[in-house]
Design an enzyme around this catalytic site. Sequence first.
Site, mmCIF file in Angstrom:
data_model
loop_
_atom_site.group_PDB
_atom_site.id
_atom_site.type_symbol
_atom_site.label_atom_id
_atom_site.label_comp_id
_atom_site.label_asym_id
_atom_site.label_seq_id
_atom_site.Cartn_x
_atom_site.Cartn_y
_atom_site.Cartn_z
ATOM 1 N N PHE A 299 0.783 -1.249 0.084
ATOM 2 C CA PHE A 299 -0.040 -0.102 0.044
ATOM 3 C C PHE A 299 0.873 1.103 0.088
ATOM 4 C CE2 PHE A 299 -4.144 -1.621 1.720
ATOM 5 C CZ PHE A 299 -4.778 -2.479 0.555
ATOM 6 N N HIS B 277 10.154 -13.948 0.533
ATOM 7 C CA HIS B 277 10.269 -13.923 -0.831
ATOM 8 C C HIS B 277 11.495 -14.465 -1.224
ATOM 9 C CE1 HIS B 277 10.283 -10.771 -4.631
ATOM 10 N NE2 HIS B 277 11.152 -11.730 -4.878
ATOM 11 N N ASP C 17 -0.169 -9.992 -4.170
ATOM 12 C CA ASP C 17 1.073 -9.217 -4.394
ATOM 13 C C ASP C 17 0.608 -7.866 -4.883
ATOM 14 O OD1 ASP C 17 3.601 -8.391 -4.385
ATOM 15 O OD2 ASP C 17 4.466 -9.859 -5.639
HETATM 16 ZN ZN ZN Z 1 7.609 -10.347 -2.911
#
Ligand code: ZN
EC number: 3.5.2.3
Length: 422
Positions: free
Chosen positions: A62, A177, A303
């Site tokens: 965001f 990630h 995502d």
């Molecule tokens: Zn990511």
Amino acid sequence: MLLIKNGRVMDPKSGLDQVCDVLVQDGKIIKIAPEITEEGAEIIDASGLVVAPGLVDIHVHFREPGQTHKEDIHTGALAAAAGGFTTVVMMANTSPTISDVETLQEVLQSAAKEKIHVKTVATITKNFNGQDLTDFEALLEAGAVGFSDDGIPLESSKIVKEAMEEAKKLNTFISLHEEDPGLNGVLGFNENIAKEHFHICGATGVAEYAMMARDVMIAYATKAHVHIQHLSKEESVKVVEFAQRLGAQVTAEVAPQHFSKTEALLLTQGSNAKMNPPLRLESDRRAVIEGLKSGVITVIATDHAPHHADEKNVEDITKAPSGMTGLETSLSLGLTYLVEAGELSLMELLEKMTYNPSKLYNFETGYLAENGPADITIFDAKADRLVDSHFASKAANSPFIGETLKGQVKYTICKGQIVYQA
Ligand SMILES: [Zn+2]
């Protein structure tokens, strides 16, 4: 009072799938029954529509604080509501990163003004430095729901181990990630198309699955829970499956774009199809779908990565930022590429977009039941919808603009209030 009439009420938690009425009062569902009459209630006619738990997205960006020209918590929340989401989890790669209690509190104060549930993780390492753990305990106490350095993979196995041990001690988990920079080329372009078309060394599969293999085995050894974010490779699904069979506490999410499209989308959609990890091969797309079907992957997460058009439209595509706006197309992509395609039942799709992500974080949402929260999404599962460039998000960096997808959100209800209406 709000009375939702004649919808196909679907609850993945209980298995309920029946045309009935739902009565809402004071933020709660007070009754679900085949026929409810209630004087004076505001009525929503849900005939022909699906009435599902409010969607839950555990992976959104965001951009507040720091990059609010791309998105802010308010427009992000509006985009979420327009996409049928009532609960989202922000990633912490804001500027500054959400690494200390003060920044976290600022974000949560802003989030509390929204009509949907906006939650956030904090970073694993201070300002993403990859070396010093943040104060997990203080951040949890201040309201962080978990931890991730999403966007900047953790290169140090020592830090991964320490983070897992700390998370386990505090009864939480870390989300990773997985793209090892040491094994990678230019991000956002899968290695095949990178070489053949762009004549660069792209983002490799081994960068993803090798780092993932390391981390799931550290999770196995520490008995900590690790959550793998947006996996994209066939081998990655196998790695997660292997770790789960071994008894490691590993969960995984996939983004809609990775089960919908391949690297070829870069040729028609340019930088809007550039993301990390990149869109891969058809064999990878098939593999993540199989992972969803087998239950290796339990969560679909967007995502959602809004960027300004000026940043995306640079002449040299390798310089454009990675990521796509995702909240307002997620449900339609699931309906189109999983349900209509015959891969998942509608109930299975909903489970991966409501109950499973909610359960992962122990949120008190993601299901429909009497006395349960009135977080509800009402949608037409069969409608054809041409995706245009009008989004509630500040950003329109979607590679799906111009495509006709299935499904249209009609109402999003959160805490008993209508927060979006088509
Ligand atoms: Zn990511």
